[in-house]
Write an enzyme that holds these catalytic residues in place. Structure first.
Site, PDB file in Angstrom:
ATOM      1  N   GLU A  92      44.245  35.112  34.429  1.00  0.00           N
ATOM      2  CA  GLU A  92      45.078  33.911  34.371  1.00  0.00           C
ATOM      3  C   GLU A  92      44.831  33.123  33.085  1.00  0.00           C
ATOM      4  O   GLU A  92      43.694  32.760  32.767  1.00  0.00           O
ATOM      5  CB  GLU A  92      44.789  33.018  35.588  1.00  0.00           C
ATOM      6  CG  GLU A  92      45.405  31.643  35.544  1.00  0.00           C
ATOM      7  CD  GLU A  92      46.925  31.664  35.603  1.00  0.00           C
ATOM      8  OE1 GLU A  92      47.563  31.063  34.713  1.00  0.00           O
ATOM      9  OE2 GLU A  92      47.468  32.273  36.538  1.00  0.00           O
ATOM     10  N   SER A 122      53.185  32.798  34.707  1.00  0.00           N
ATOM     11  CA  SER A 122      52.504  33.876  35.430  1.00  0.00           C
ATOM     12  C   SER A 122      53.472  34.891  36.001  1.00  0.00           C
ATOM     13  O   SER A 122      53.268  36.103  35.888  1.00  0.00           O
ATOM     14  CB  SER A 122      51.645  33.281  36.554  1.00  0.00           C
ATOM     15  OG  SER A 122      50.597  32.503  36.038  1.00  0.00           O
ATOM     16  N   HIS A 159      43.396  28.496  35.927  1.00  0.00           N
ATOM     17  CA  HIS A 159      44.642  27.731  36.043  1.00  0.00           C
ATOM     18  C   HIS A 159      44.271  26.277  36.305  1.00  0.00           C
ATOM     19  O   HIS A 159      43.306  25.990  37.001  1.00  0.00           O
ATOM     20  CB  HIS A 159      45.490  28.294  37.191  1.00  0.00           C
ATOM     21  CG  HIS A 159      46.910  27.829  37.172  1.00  0.00           C
ATOM     22  ND1 HIS A 159      47.274  26.510  37.347  1.00  0.00           N
ATOM     23  CD2 HIS A 159      48.077  28.509  37.018  1.00  0.00           C
ATOM     24  CE1 HIS A 159      48.590  26.406  37.295  1.00  0.00           C
ATOM     25  NE2 HIS A 159      49.095  27.601  37.082  1.00  0.00           N
ATOM     26  N   ASP A 214      47.925  37.294  31.872  1.00  0.00           N
ATOM     27  CA  ASP A 214      49.319  37.094  32.261  1.00  0.00           C
ATOM     28  C   ASP A 214      50.088  36.343  31.186  1.00  0.00           C
ATOM     29  O   ASP A 214      51.270  36.542  30.972  1.00  0.00           O
ATOM     30  CB  ASP A 214      49.416  36.359  33.603  1.00  0.00           C
ATOM     31  CG  ASP A 214      48.804  34.960  33.567  1.00  0.00           C
ATOM     32  OD1 ASP A 214      47.935  34.701  32.706  1.00  0.00           O
ATOM     33  OD2 ASP A 214      49.177  34.132  34.420  1.00  0.00           O
ATOM     34  N   HIS A 215      49.394  35.452  30.481  1.00  0.00           N
ATOM     35  CA  HIS A 215      49.970  34.737  29.334  1.00  0.00           C
ATOM     36  C   HIS A 215      48.832  34.023  28.612  1.00  0.00           C
ATOM     37  O   HIS A 215      47.688  34.006  29.084  1.00  0.00           O
ATOM     38  CB  HIS A 215      51.046  33.732  29.771  1.00  0.00           C
ATOM     39  CG  HIS A 215      50.590  32.755  30.827  1.00  0.00           C
ATOM     40  ND1 HIS A 215      49.796  31.677  30.550  1.00  0.00           N
ATOM     41  CD2 HIS A 215      50.813  32.726  32.164  1.00  0.00           C
ATOM     42  CE1 HIS A 215      49.569  30.999  31.661  1.00  0.00           C
ATOM     43  NE2 HIS A 215      50.157  31.623  32.666  1.00  0.00           N
TER      44      HIS A 215
END
Length: 617
Positions: free
Chosen positions: A279, A319, A434, A488-489
């Protein structure tokens, strides 16, 4: 006396009854598809669909419940005729939608949503789609539905709604009406969970028809209208489609000798595959990628033991978008995401499906709610055998907002893998990095600002992964296991990057595990998340034709480029540099000095063609 207090409840259950009837009608009309379901699966269609049915009923109850409250406040105010007119109008609309859906499902293969709006200017196309529809049968069904619901409402429900005596404006009736109105928010949201209900909440099976049947049809139409996911035309028309296709095709064409240049890095073509999605993991804080040292010591060590790809970019900045790019090798959309439309994700290729067809057991682990952004429906369409989420853990292991701490999730993963039959393919998605960046260990870096909290959360995730790898190396399956690790990014911190800046999108990607022949030097080719699945499948000697938007990063002949999108804009990266473009203003945002003018055309072509592909899914 009691009916005065129960008017809101009676009206709510009428619409709940309507939802159950139309669900039963859908199953009966498509009896050949329903025959593939067991009795238990049919029961689950109604059980899992109940939350969405209640949400639909609650939406329709808002206006009548206000009327009931107003009537309870004023003795000579009679609004039941307004409620009756409103109800009969909704009955007509619902019956029409349900009837249209019955045959459109046969023609299109998905439940009715806002898509037909794109045919308003060309109704002949819609008619052609259902030209063989049994008009007389559908007309009869429509009339029967209208009559059935109208009669039940008129004979059973309506008499209980009229004010008849002082009980209807008593204090008890007033309190009941107010409480029912206030409490509608709970069924509207689908419960008290963090994320409002969406299609994923009613998906429960690997059988598409079962999932489709569980969806509340009128709710689905309203949801689709609200989301505006029915773009009729491609807004990114920068050139003739044929020209765009030539540009994009040229990016993936390899010389005839390219097949002989493939590098094989695995001991076996049938290893276990562990796919770890990190994440918000940004290259800016990964030491082996030139980021700040000391934040990811375990990932740095894994990179030295395996293969590190140093110039990989996320396809998007969310995400759910990264998930599709990573596991389906599919490009990201700008202002929407294909994952929000289950009927489109049904047509995507999935790494899980490919490996499952090769005899792999498949599983997916996430410490949060799988219903977030319709992720659950995407995973079920991918055919995962086992899904594990926050609800499989005790609440004491949760952080303050999202779900389970990463070390708890990784410990559960390790325990389950010990019992899994080989070969297995398992995906794990971390979440502790996150926001709000809650971590269960003391902070490594001093500071209370958001950037430092984020850095500490990345350190914690790295710590949890390090502990997992240490234990995994002791397992008998380790020597035949390859680990795919990618983010995811990226993230705006550190540096508070603007949304378009390439450093915000640069992420870690590495291959490691006991199945690798040896440690390899870093690979500097520029690539994207969409390249990861084809790269892995080439190593497994499996076909990659389904994943046409990706390339093999371990083939020296592969062209070096990456494409990413942000909010209605894109970036295109090559060895010459990066160019970013605003799709709304139709102008370049930034352009590195050595970037040739032609590079913008490649970015525009990729934007145009990938969105056209999305529309056609």
């Amino acid at each position: 006396m009691k009916q005065a207090y129960l008017r809101p409840v009676i009206y709510f259950f009428f619409w709940l009854f309507v939802s159950v009837v139309i669900k039963a009608l859908f199953i009966g009309y498509h009896y050949t598809k329903a025959a593939e379901l067991t009795f238990l699966e049919i029961f689950k269609v109604f059980l899992y669909g109940l939350r969405m049915d209640a949400s639909f009923a609650a939406y329709l109850c808002a206006v009548p419940f206000i009327c009931f409250l107003l009537e309870s406040l004023k003795k000579h105010l009679y609004l039941y005729r307004l409620v009756n007119g409103y109800t009969f109008l909704i009955i007509l609309v619902v019956a029409g939608l349900v009837t249209a859906d019955l045959e459109m499902y046969n023609a299109w293969g998905y439940r009715l949503d806002a898509t037909p709006l794109q045919y308003l200017n060309t109704p002949q196309e819609m008619v052609a789609s259902v030209s063989a529809a049994p008009v007389f049968l559908l007309t009869a069904i429509f009339l029967l539905l209208v009559i059935l619901f109208a009669v039940i409402y008129h004979r059973v429900v309506n008499p209980l709604l009229k004010k008849k005596n002082n009980a209807y404006f008593s204090k008890g009736s007033r309190v009941m009406a107010f409480c029912c109105l206030a409490l509608l928010i709970i069924p509207i949201r689908g419960g008290l969970q963090h994320i409002p209900i969406n299609q994923s909440d009613v998906y429960f099976s690997n059988k598409l028809f079962a999932n489709h049947a569980a969806v509340n049809l009128p709710w689905n139409v309203l949801y689709s209208l609200n989301r505006r996911n029915y773009a009729a035309q491609n807004p990114y028309k920068y050139m003739a489609m044929g020209q765009a296709r030539k540009y994009v095709d040229s990016l993936y064409v390899l010389p005839a000798s390219a097949d002989n240049q493939n590098i094989s890095v695995l001991k076996s073509t049938r290893p276990n595959v562990l796919f770890i999605i990190l994440e918000s993991n940004t290259a800016k804080l990964v030491g082996c990628l030139g980021g700040e040292p000391g934040v990811t010591p375990h990932i740095d060590e894994l990179a030295r033991e395996g293969i590190l790809f140093t110039n990989i970019y996320s396809s998007g900045d969310r995400s759910e978008k990264g998930l599709v790019a990573l596991l389906s090798g599919y490009p990201v959309q700008t202002t929407t995401s294909i994952i929000k439309l289950p009927r489109k994700t049904e047509h995507l290729p999935h790494l899980s499906q490919v490996l499952k067809a090769q005899g792999y057991g498949t599983s997916y682990y996430y410490g949060g709610e799988l219903a977030f952004a319709n992720i659950k429906s995407y995973l079920l369409n991918a055919g995962y055998d086992r899904l594990v989420s926050k609800f499989d853990f005790p609440s004491k292991t949760y952080n303050s907002k999202w779900g389970v701490h990463d070390h708890v999730l990784l410990n559960r993963w390790l325990t389950d893998l010990k019992n899994d039959k080989q070969p297995f393919f398992s995906t794990l998605f971390t979440l502790s990095s996150h926001e709000p960046y809650d971590i269960p260990i003391p902070a490594k870096f001093a500071g209370s600002d958001e950037a430092t909290k984020f850095k500490n959360s990345m350190y914690y995730t790295d710590y949890a992964i390090g502990n997992f790898i240490e234990e995994a190396k002791k397992q008998p399956w380790w020597n035949n296991t390859v680990i795919v690790m990618a983010a995811d990014h990226g993230h705006r911190f550190p540096g508070d990057d603007p949304n378009f800046k390439p450093s915000k999108f640069r992420i870690p990607f590495l291959l490691t595990g006991g199945a690798l022949k040896q440690a390899y030097p870093p690979v500097s080719i520029i690539g994207s998340q969409t390249d990861i699945v084809p790269t892995l499948l080439h190593q497994l000697k499996l076909p990659t034709e389904q994943f046409k938007w990706g390339k093999d990063l371990l083939n020296p002949a592969t062209k070096s480029f990456a494409f990413y999108v942000f909010n209605d804009g894109f970036g295109y990266v090559t060895p010459a540099g990066t160019i970013t473009f605003d799709n709304v203003a139709k102008q370049v945002i930034t352009k590195d000095y050595n970037v040739p003018p032609q590079q913008l055309n490649y970015g525009k072509a990729y934007m145009e063609l990938s969105f056209e592909d999305y529309l056609n899914k």
